[in-house]
Write a protein that holds these residues in place. Structure first.
Motif, PDB file in Angstrom:
ATOM      1  N   THR A   2      28.571 -43.497  61.564  1.00 60.88           N
ATOM      2  CA  THR A   2      27.982 -42.254  62.050  1.00 60.88           C
ATOM      3  C   THR A   2      29.026 -41.149  62.022  1.00 60.88           C
ATOM      4  N   HIS A   3      28.604 -39.996  61.568  1.00 55.68           N
ATOM      5  CA  HIS A   3      29.495 -38.832  61.496  1.00 55.68           C
ATOM      6  C   HIS A   3      28.695 -37.622  61.985  1.00 55.68           C
ATOM      7  N   ALA A   4      29.239 -36.893  62.904  1.00 58.89           N
ATOM      8  CA  ALA A   4      28.548 -35.706  63.423  1.00 58.89           C
ATOM      9  C   ALA A   4      29.480 -34.508  63.375  1.00 58.89           C
ATOM     10  N   GLU A   5      28.934 -33.387  62.982  1.00 57.24           N
ATOM     11  CA  GLU A   5      29.675 -32.116  62.975  1.00 57.24           C
ATOM     12  C   GLU A   5      28.764 -31.031  63.502  1.00 57.24           C
ATOM     13  N   GLU A   6      29.368 -29.957  63.920  1.00 60.51           N
ATOM     14  CA  GLU A   6      28.603 -28.786  64.306  1.00 60.51           C
ATOM     15  C   GLU A   6      29.037 -27.627  63.419  1.00 60.51           C
ATOM     16  N   TRP A   7      28.076 -27.041  62.728  1.00 60.38           N
ATOM     17  CA  TRP A   7      28.342 -25.862  61.908  1.00 60.38           C
ATOM     18  C   TRP A   7      27.702 -24.675  62.602  1.00 60.38           C
ATOM     19  N   ARG A   8      28.397 -23.577  62.578  1.00 54.83           N
ATOM     20  CA  ARG A   8      27.928 -22.384  63.274  1.00 54.83           C
ATOM     21  C   ARG A   8      27.554 -21.304  62.258  1.00 54.83           C
ATOM     22  N   VAL A   9      26.422 -20.660  62.483  1.00 59.28           N
ATOM     23  CA  VAL A   9      26.020 -19.516  61.667  1.00 59.28           C
ATOM     24  C   VAL A   9      25.866 -18.321  62.603  1.00 59.28           C
ATOM     25  N   ASP A  10      26.621 -17.271  62.326  1.00 67.73           N
ATOM     26  CA  ASP A  10      26.496 -16.021  63.068  1.00 67.73           C
ATOM     27  C   ASP A  10      25.785 -15.014  62.184  1.00 67.73           C
ATOM     28  N   LEU A  11      24.896 -14.244  62.770  1.00 68.28           N
ATOM     29  CA  LEU A  11      24.125 -13.257  62.041  1.00 68.28           C
ATOM     30  C   LEU A  11      24.402 -11.884  62.647  1.00 68.28           C
ATOM     31  N   TYR A  12      24.860 -10.965  61.810  1.00 69.95           N
ATOM     32  CA  TYR A  12      25.199  -9.616  62.248  1.00 69.95           C
ATOM     33  C   TYR A  12      24.232  -8.633  61.604  1.00 69.95           C
TER      34      TYR A  12
END
Length: 100
Positions: A2-12
């Motif tokens: 199992t591999h987990a990551e968190e990717w963040r998307v910011d919208l301006y």
């Protein structure tokens, strides 16, 4: 495994003189990818900022998605995997982006 990551998307979003510009920035902790979008109100239409925001944001996310897929294709090729046939293009090609 199992591999987990968190990717963040910011919208301006920025609206000025009937034009809304959007920038979507994906940060996965190792690299960032940026997409952009724009919406312009037709002078004959009623100016509804929420619609411009939705259009510009959607276009920025679509551009970001296309850039992420191109990055994945390059990474596949780099490890010797044969990528799928070229995808239908979305957003601006890297060399044909409008000026910001």
């Amino acid at each position: 495994m199992t591999h987990a990551e968190e990717w963040r998307v910011d919208l301006y979003l920025v609206e000025e003189d009937g034009t809304t510009r959007a920038r979507a920035v994906l940060d996965n902790g190792k690299t960032t990818i940026t997409g952009s979008g724009r919406a312009r109100c037709n002078p004959q239409d009623v100016d509804v900022p929420a619609i411009g925001e939705e259009l510009a944001a959607g276009r920025a996310m679509r551009d970001l998605s296309a850039r992420l897929m191109r990055a994945a294709d390059r990474d596949l090729a780099a490890v010797g995997a044969v990528p799928e046939p070229p995808r239908t293009g979305y957003g601006w090609p890297d060399d044909a982006r409008p000026e910001k």
